[in-house]
Design a protein around this motif. Structure first.
Motif, mmCIF file in Angstrom:
data_model
loop_
_atom_site.group_PDB
_atom_site.id
_atom_site.type_symbol
_atom_site.label_atom_id
_atom_site.label_comp_id
_atom_site.label_asym_id
_atom_site.label_seq_id
_atom_site.Cartn_x
_atom_site.Cartn_y
_atom_site.Cartn_z
ATOM 1 N N ILE A 120 0.859 -1.175 0.000
ATOM 2 C CA ILE A 120 0.000 0.000 0.000
ATOM 3 C C ILE A 120 0.898 1.228 0.000
ATOM 4 N N ILE A 121 0.495 2.257 -0.738
ATOM 5 C CA ILE A 121 1.276 3.487 -0.763
ATOM 6 C C ILE A 121 0.388 4.635 -0.309
ATOM 7 N N THR A 122 0.917 5.467 0.579
ATOM 8 C CA THR A 122 0.143 6.539 1.191
ATOM 9 C C THR A 122 0.762 7.901 0.897
ATOM 10 N N GLU A 123 0.061 8.955 1.312
ATOM 11 C CA GLU A 123 0.591 10.308 1.165
ATOM 12 C C GLU A 123 1.926 10.450 1.891
ATOM 13 N N ALA A 124 2.056 9.802 3.036
ATOM 14 C CA ALA A 124 3.301 9.874 3.805
ATOM 15 C C ALA A 124 4.457 9.250 3.032
ATOM 16 N N ASP A 125 4.184 8.159 2.314
ATOM 17 C CA ASP A 125 5.222 7.514 1.500
ATOM 18 C C ASP A 125 5.682 8.439 0.376
ATOM 19 N N LEU A 126 4.736 9.150 -0.237
ATOM 20 C CA LEU A 126 5.085 10.096 -1.301
ATOM 21 C C LEU A 126 5.921 11.246 -0.746
ATOM 22 N N PHE A 127 5.612 11.658 0.475
ATOM 23 C CA PHE A 127 6.388 12.725 1.112
ATOM 24 C C PHE A 127 7.827 12.264 1.349
ATOM 25 N N ASP A 128 7.988 11.016 1.791
ATOM 26 C CA ASP A 128 9.336 10.460 1.986
ATOM 27 C C ASP A 128 10.112 10.428 0.667
ATOM 28 N N ALA A 129 9.413 10.065 -0.412
ATOM 29 C CA ALA A 129 10.060 10.012 -1.722
ATOM 30 C C ALA A 129 10.502 11.406 -2.164
ATOM 31 N N PHE A 130 9.671 12.391 -1.888
ATOM 32 C CA PHE A 130 10.001 13.778 -2.221
ATOM 33 C C PHE A 130 11.251 14.228 -1.465
ATOM 34 N N MET A 131 11.329 13.877 -0.186
ATOM 35 C CA MET A 131 12.495 14.235 0.626
ATOM 36 C C MET A 131 13.756 13.558 0.091
ATOM 37 N N ASP A 132 13.626 12.305 -0.335
ATOM 38 C CA ASP A 132 14.766 11.587 -0.897
ATOM 39 C C ASP A 132 15.208 12.207 -2.216
ATOM 40 N N LEU A 133 14.237 12.609 -3.029
ATOM 41 C CA LEU A 133 14.539 13.206 -4.320
ATOM 42 C C LEU A 133 15.355 14.475 -4.159
ATOM 43 N N LEU A 134 15.050 15.233 -3.122
ATOM 44 C CA LEU A 134 15.777 16.476 -2.866
ATOM 45 C C LEU A 134 17.044 16.252 -2.041
ATOM 46 N N GLY A 135 17.227 15.031 -1.568
ATOM 47 C CA GLY A 135 18.410 14.739 -0.763
ATOM 48 C C GLY A 135 18.387 15.396 0.595
ATOM 49 N N SER A 136 17.205 15.622 1.125
ATOM 50 C CA SER A 136 17.067 16.365 2.382
ATOM 51 C C SER A 136 17.698 15.659 3.572
ATOM 52 N N HIS A 137 17.863 14.343 3.481
ATOM 53 C CA HIS A 137 18.430 13.582 4.602
ATOM 54 C C HIS A 137 19.963 13.495 4.527
ATOM 55 N N ARG A 138 20.523 13.969 3.430
ATOM 56 C CA ARG A 138 21.969 13.835 3.237
ATOM 57 C C ARG A 138 22.723 14.983 3.899
ATOM 58 N N LYS A 139 23.947 14.683 4.333
ATOM 59 C CA LYS A 139 24.814 15.731 4.877
ATOM 60 C C LYS A 139 25.452 16.494 3.724
ATOM 61 N N GLY A 140 25.744 17.749 3.970
ATOM 62 C CA GLY A 140 26.344 18.587 2.930
ATOM 63 C C GLY A 140 25.672 19.933 2.891
#
Length: 212
Positions: A120-140
């Motif tokens: 199942i895919i939810t709005e929260a999963d799409l938000f996580d994907a968006f954060m990954d796409l922008l690299g928000s969790h990466r250092k730098g």
């Protein structure tokens, strides 16, 4: 980026002949707001907080809590579940899932492999994907550059400037508003160096955020 990469695989489901009371218990224990409904292993519906609210007596009811609970133990999931469930295949692009959810105003999509429920895919999963796409969790550093025009060769020129100065780019996003902004996620922690590199190359740096 595909649906299968971000969907929840460890599904919590319920059978169509289970009661609304049982659905409430499962949701409370797992902190889940929607349950795929199965019959003989196949997806036949979806029960959500909204469905359960419809199944529950009005707050203005004169029934006692004991009577309400009794009614919910006699009401089955199949009586209130959403039956025409919108689904998506696991190999579809995330953009397709986002478009479906927005256009149909639903907060989740059961994910299928053929006719078999696999996630199942939810709005929260799409938000996580968006954060990954922008690299928000990466250092730098997150660097925002304003450019006059999004034209052929712009990204190549920016990448060349970074490569020449031994700065690695991990993520790139482009936003079109009143101005065109290019957002880079890079592996450099030196704000002064980044600003100097880009300014000397003729770029307007509007923002730099360092994440260590």
């Amino acid at each position: 980026m595909y649906v299968k990469n971000y969907m929840t695989r460890d599904l919590v489901t319920i059978e169509k002949d289970n009661t609304i009371s049982e659905a409430i218990t499962i949701m409370n224990e797992t902190n889940i707001h929607r349950l795929p409904v199965l019959f003989e292993g196949r997806l036949v519906g979806l029960i959500t907080d909204g469905n359960i609210e419809k199944a529950s007596p009005s707050k203005a009811t004169s029934l006692s809590m004991h009577e309400i609970n009794y009614l919910l133990t006699k009401t089955t999931v199949k009586d209130y579940m959403t039956k025409n469930v919108i689904t998506i295949q696991q190999n579809e692009l995330l953009e397709v899932a986002a478009d479906k959810m927005k256009d149909l105003q639903v907060s989740c999509l059961p994910v299928m492999e053929g006719d078999r429920l696999v996630g199942i895919i939810t709005e929260a999963d799409l938000f996580d994907a968006f954060m990954d796409l922008l690299g928000s969790h990466r250092k730098g550093a997150r660097v925002t550059i304003e450019i006059d025009e999004d034209k052929v060769g712009v990204m190549q020129a920016i990448c060349t400037v970074m490569a020449t100065n031994n700065v690695s780019i991990s993520n790139i996003a482009i936003y079109h508003d009143e101005v065109v902004s290019v957002v880079l996620r890079v592996d450099c922690f030196d704000e002064e160096k980044l600003r100097s590199i880009l300014t000397e190359a003729g770029y307007k740096v509007s923002h730099i955020l360092i994440k260590e």
